[in-house]
Motif scaffolding. Sequence first.
Motif, short mmCIF file in Angstrom:
data_model
loop_
_atom_site.label_atom_id
_atom_site.label_comp_id
_atom_site.label_asym_id
_atom_site.label_seq_id
_atom_site.Cartn_x
_atom_site.Cartn_y
_atom_site.Cartn_z
N SER A 179 -99.12 -26.92 27.64
CA SER A 179 -99.52 -27.36 26.42
C SER A 179 -100.92 -27.47 26.00
CB SER A 179 -98.90 -28.96 26.47
OG SER A 179 -97.47 -28.99 26.69
N ARG B 254 -96.38 -28.20 34.77
CA ARG B 254 -96.52 -27.09 34.04
C ARG B 254 -96.61 -27.32 32.57
NH1 ARG B 254 -91.91 -23.47 37.51
NH2 ARG B 254 -93.43 -23.62 39.29
N GLU B 255 -95.93 -28.54 32.28
CA GLU B 255 -95.91 -28.74 30.65
C GLU B 255 -97.36 -29.27 30.46
OE1 GLU B 255 -92.75 -31.90 30.04
OE2 GLU B 255 -93.32 -31.58 27.84
N TYR B 256 -97.87 -29.90 31.32
CA TYR B 256 -99.36 -30.19 30.96
C TYR B 256 -100.31 -29.12 30.91
CZ TYR B 256 -99.48 -35.41 31.16
OH TYR B 256 -99.20 -36.75 30.71
N GLN C 152 -96.56 -32.19 24.71
CA GLN C 152 -96.68 -31.35 23.92
C GLN C 152 -97.23 -32.12 22.54
OE1 GLN C 152 -96.04 -27.92 24.22
NE2 GLN C 152 -96.53 -27.16 21.90
N SER D 130 -94.10 -36.38 23.87
CA SER D 130 -94.14 -35.47 24.88
C SER D 130 -95.63 -35.15 25.07
CB SER D 130 -93.19 -34.30 24.45
OG SER D 130 -93.86 -33.78 23.23
N ARG E 129 -91.92 -29.02 36.52
CA ARG E 129 -91.82 -28.74 35.21
C ARG E 129 -92.99 -29.75 34.42
NH1 ARG E 129 -86.57 -31.64 33.20
NH2 ARG E 129 -85.77 -30.35 35.15
#
Length: 434
Positions: free
Chosen positions: A36, A31-33, A248, A246, A28
């Motif tokens: 975003s 993927r966020e990196y 994001q 975050s 997770r």
Amino acid sequence: MIGGCDAVALAQRFGTPLYVVDEARIRRACREYVQSFAQYYPKTRIIYAGKAFMNTAIVLLVMDEGLSIDVCSGGELHTALAAGCPGDEIFFHGNSKTPSEVELGLDAGVHRFVADSLDELRLIDAIARSRGQVANVMLRVTPGIEAHTHDYIRTGQIDSKFGIVIPNGDAMRAVAFAQNLSNVRLTGLHCHIGSQVFDVEPFVDAVSIMMDFAREARDQTGFVIEELNLGGGLGIAYNPSDEPISVQELAAAVGPALKGAAIRCGMPQPVLMLEPGRSIVGDAGTTLYTVNVVKHIEGVRTYVAVDGGMADNPRVALYQARYDAVLANKMNEPLGETVSIAGNCCESGDMLIWDITLPRVDVGDIVAVFCTGAYNFSMASNYNRHPRPAAVLVANGQAELIAKRETYADMCRLDVVPPRLLRACGHVAVGDNA
Ligand code: LLP
């Protein structure tokens, strides 16, 4: 439950102390990196800082999510290669590379060396020349930013063992020097402002300082920046009161800042590189311990001694890090007493948590310390000859070993006894040397 596995059952099956790594959380975070930054600055490359948790399976996992790997030693490079990581996915860091490490990097065809000093530039150039190769090199500079974090993990300020200083002109001289080397191709600039950073401002400031420097370097030396590497450093919440930004938010601040800086400086947008370590693996890790001793000192405190400590997690002793924990076998019991969790090393400073409120603690309980995924496994030692714990990867209710527990025999594996000592003691053979 961690990754669908009962923590108490894991402790029984694999023993304690045990590092438990939640695969879904790592995926997770990766993927966020990727997502975003794809949104705010598509020309971004995410590079996992292996030092946070360097292990063959972890390298494979982050590679599977499309990340490249940052290594900072021959040993980390070897691990990445052993995991099957192609050389052109590897970034070779470190502030004190040896000639043989540079050779290893050239053998592997690492994508970029990150040179930390003039001496490293000279070394990389000389070795590349002797092999008829040209090494792609980024220069690590210190932008002079004071990020608010622990002194020992702060790196962007001028008085630092890392990088080449911008404000006093050293970095400019280093760029000019690198430009004149025949077997180094200078591709970009790198900085790392510190670790466990909680604000976007230092990152945004770094973008503008680095791009201003790149513009001056272009004007003075003709160097064209192709890549800007901002290092790692995004903090995580170790405790409920921690409020990190975050990924994001980081992307939303850094992406537009870099686009704006490129326009302001009249330069094409460089490839942006980030090297997160802690924010990829930190909150994916939980360490399980068994309680051996509960010692109540009337009117003072209760020490709960567990079967691990600073040998598997030196961060409390080193950085006054604060961790949160629960009793895995008493999740439904009411909180009762405030205790302090002590490690099993012969040091008063070997404490894992001071003053935590838990249900009533008894010998045999399983303590689960959260957020131990980063800089625990990778910083573990054999102090007091404690074997390093095993690590298991958990996902969808399944647990798989990714690092075996060391054995007592491992503790003596590299010991060598000079025969004259054996003779002096009247022994023929000793221990594992038999
Ligand atoms: N890139 C470079 C060049 C670094 O030196 C580091 C960390 C990173 C990336 C990754 O930083 P991160 O995203 O994990 O903050 N042992 C200390 C942390 C030392 C960090 C060293 N460099 C700790 O346990 O807090």
